[in-house]
Every structure is written in structure tokens, then in C-alpha cells.
Design a protein around this motif. Sequence first.
Motif, short mmCIF file in Angstrom:
data_model
loop_
_atom_site.label_atom_id
_atom_site.label_comp_id
_atom_site.label_asym_id
_atom_site.label_seq_id
_atom_site.Cartn_x
_atom_site.Cartn_y
_atom_site.Cartn_z
N GLY A 1 0.79 -1.22 0.00
CA GLY A 1 0.00 0.00 0.00
C GLY A 1 0.82 1.27 0.00
N GLN A 2 2.11 1.16 -0.26
CA GLN A 2 2.99 2.33 -0.29
C GLN A 2 3.02 3.00 -1.65
OE1 GLN A 2 4.44 3.39 2.64
NE2 GLN A 2 3.15 1.76 3.42
N ALA A 3 2.42 2.40 -2.62
CA ALA A 3 2.41 2.95 -3.98
C ALA A 3 1.06 2.63 -4.61
CB ALA A 3 3.55 2.37 -4.80
N LYS A 4 0.66 3.44 -5.58
CA LYS A 4 -0.60 3.23 -6.28
C LYS A 4 -0.34 3.06 -7.77
CE LYS A 4 -3.91 5.66 -3.40
NZ LYS A 4 -4.86 6.76 -3.34
N ILE A 5 -1.23 2.32 -8.38
CA ILE A 5 -1.22 2.16 -9.83
C ILE A 5 -2.37 2.99 -10.38
CG2 ILE A 5 -1.62 0.54 -11.72
CD1 ILE A 5 -0.45 -1.64 -9.89
N ALA A 6 -2.15 3.66 -11.49
CA ALA A 6 -3.22 4.37 -12.19
C ALA A 6 -3.41 3.73 -13.56
CB ALA A 6 -2.89 5.85 -12.35
N VAL A 7 -4.66 3.60 -13.95
CA VAL A 7 -4.99 3.12 -15.29
C VAL A 7 -5.74 4.26 -15.99
CG1 VAL A 7 -6.25 1.43 -16.67
CG2 VAL A 7 -5.07 0.71 -14.57
N VAL A 8 -5.19 4.73 -17.10
CA VAL A 8 -5.76 5.83 -17.87
C VAL A 8 -6.48 5.24 -19.07
CG1 VAL A 8 -5.23 7.87 -19.25
CG2 VAL A 8 -3.96 7.43 -17.14
N GLY A 9 -7.77 5.48 -19.15
CA GLY A 9 -8.60 4.93 -20.22
C GLY A 9 -9.34 3.72 -19.72
N LYS B 1 -1.12 12.32 -10.15
CA LYS B 1 0.16 12.60 -9.48
C LYS B 1 0.37 11.71 -8.26
CE LYS B 1 -1.44 16.46 -6.60
NZ LYS B 1 -1.72 15.67 -5.44
N ASP B 2 -0.71 11.11 -7.74
CA ASP B 2 -0.61 10.23 -6.58
C ASP B 2 -0.17 8.81 -6.97
OD1 ASP B 2 -1.44 12.28 -4.90
OD2 ASP B 2 -3.56 11.74 -5.12
N ALA B 3 -0.06 8.56 -8.25
CA ALA B 3 0.30 7.22 -8.73
C ALA B 3 1.81 7.09 -8.88
CB ALA B 3 -0.37 6.94 -10.06
N SER B 4 2.30 5.91 -8.53
CA SER B 4 3.71 5.59 -8.75
C SER B 4 3.92 5.00 -10.15
CB SER B 4 4.17 4.58 -7.71
OG SER B 4 3.99 5.11 -6.41
N PHE B 5 2.86 4.37 -10.66
CA PHE B 5 2.89 3.77 -11.99
C PHE B 5 1.63 4.19 -12.72
CE2 PHE B 5 5.10 0.91 -9.13
CZ PHE B 5 6.28 0.66 -9.80
N ILE B 6 1.76 4.54 -14.00
CA ILE B 6 0.61 4.90 -14.82
C ILE B 6 0.61 4.01 -16.05
CG2 ILE B 6 -0.54 6.70 -16.16
CD1 ILE B 6 0.74 8.75 -14.27
N ILE B 7 -0.50 3.31 -16.24
CA ILE B 7 -0.67 2.45 -17.40
C ILE B 7 -1.71 3.11 -18.31
CG2 ILE B 7 -1.38 0.17 -18.20
CD1 ILE B 7 -0.64 -0.83 -15.33
N VAL B 8 -1.34 3.34 -19.56
CA VAL B 8 -2.21 4.03 -20.51
C VAL B 8 -2.87 2.99 -21.42
CG1 VAL B 8 -2.33 5.76 -22.34
CG2 VAL B 8 -0.74 6.07 -20.42
N THR B 9 -4.21 3.00 -21.42
CA THR B 9 -4.97 2.05 -22.25
C THR B 9 -6.02 2.81 -23.06
OG1 THR B 9 -6.56 1.62 -20.47
CG2 THR B 9 -4.65 0.17 -20.59
N VAL B 10 -5.54 3.74 -23.88
CA VAL B 10 -6.46 4.52 -24.72
C VAL B 10 -6.47 3.94 -26.13
CG1 VAL B 10 -6.17 6.61 -23.36
CG2 VAL B 10 -4.68 6.22 -25.32
N PRO B 11 -7.50 4.24 -26.89
CA PRO B 11 -7.57 3.71 -28.26
C PRO B 11 -6.40 4.17 -29.12
CG PRO B 11 -9.65 4.74 -27.62
CD PRO B 11 -8.65 5.07 -26.56
N THR B 12 -5.94 3.28 -29.96
CA THR B 12 -4.93 3.64 -30.95
C THR B 12 -5.41 3.14 -32.31
OG1 THR B 12 -3.70 1.65 -30.33
CG2 THR B 12 -2.91 3.73 -29.42
N PRO B 13 -6.37 3.87 -32.87
CA PRO B 13 -6.90 3.45 -34.18
C PRO B 13 -5.84 3.56 -35.26
CG PRO B 13 -7.72 5.62 -33.58
CD PRO B 13 -6.93 5.11 -32.40
N LEU B 14 -6.08 2.84 -36.34
CA LEU B 14 -5.15 2.88 -37.46
C LEU B 14 -5.59 3.92 -38.49
CD1 LEU B 14 -4.52 -0.92 -38.08
CD2 LEU B 14 -3.10 0.70 -36.81
N ARG B 15 -4.59 4.58 -39.08
CA ARG B 15 -4.84 5.50 -40.19
C ARG B 15 -5.02 4.68 -41.46
NH1 ARG B 15 0.00 8.22 -37.89
NH2 ARG B 15 -0.77 9.92 -36.58
N ASP B 16 -5.38 5.35 -42.54
CA ASP B 16 -5.56 4.66 -43.81
C ASP B 16 -4.31 3.92 -44.26
OD1 ASP B 16 -8.20 5.46 -43.97
OD2 ASP B 16 -7.75 7.23 -45.21
N ASP B 17 -3.12 4.46 -43.89
CA ASP B 17 -1.87 3.81 -44.30
C ASP B 17 -1.43 2.72 -43.30
OD1 ASP B 17 -0.97 5.27 -42.13
OD2 ASP B 17 0.59 6.33 -43.25
N LYS B 18 -2.32 2.36 -42.37
CA LYS B 18 -2.11 1.29 -41.39
C LYS B 18 -1.11 1.64 -40.28
CE LYS B 18 -4.81 -1.48 -43.66
NZ LYS B 18 -6.19 -1.24 -43.52
#
Length: 103
Positions: free
Chosen positions: A10-18, A79-96
Motif C-alpha cells: 500500500g505504499q504505492a498506487k497504480i493508475a490506469v488511464v482509459g 500525481k498520486d500514482a507511482s505507476f501509470i498504465i495508458v490504455t487509450v484507443p490507438t486506431p489505425l490511419r488509412d496507411d495502417k
Amino acid sequence: MISFADIKNGQAKIAVVGLGYVGVPLAAAFGRHVPVIGFDISETKIAELESGDDSTGELTSDELAATQISYTTDAACLKDASFIIVTVPTPLRDDKTPDLSPL
């Protein structure tokens, strides 16, 4: 330096974005064991999750209730997180190539 032991103690927190179909189950998996900050820009999504409703259909209300996730749209909370995991959409462009604008 923060270690996994710090998180488990409990000394550190994880953040999940998205909090979509990837972020919600990931936050819940961590949140069954340690405190997690769940961040999304959608106030509607945060309100649904706080009420126990996962609109992605990945988790039941009981599964969400069994976690230690604090939901927020306030980026300052990250800012309270020690680790931040980003899980946002990454769509593809027409050129893939990935469109990283959500990042």
C-alpha cells in the motif's frame, strides 16, 4: 525507487488511464489486490463505473465491487500514482500506421 513490494504494502498506487474494454479489466485485476486510480475523460463512464455498471460488458457489478478502484476524471489525481498504465484507443490511419493522437 518503488518496487512491487511497495505496491503490495500500500505504499504505492497504480493508475490506469482509459477505462474501456482493456482498461476496466486491467484496473480491476490490479484493484483486487492493491489501490488503483481509474482515470477517464468521460464523466458518464466514471459515473457508470462508480454505480457498478461496466458498459463494456467485461465485468459484473459484483466484480467491480470487489476492487479497490477510485474513479476520477481529474487528471491531477494521477500525481498520486507511482505507476501509470495508458490504455487509450490507438486506431489505425488509412496507411495502417497507428493514430497516436489519443495519447
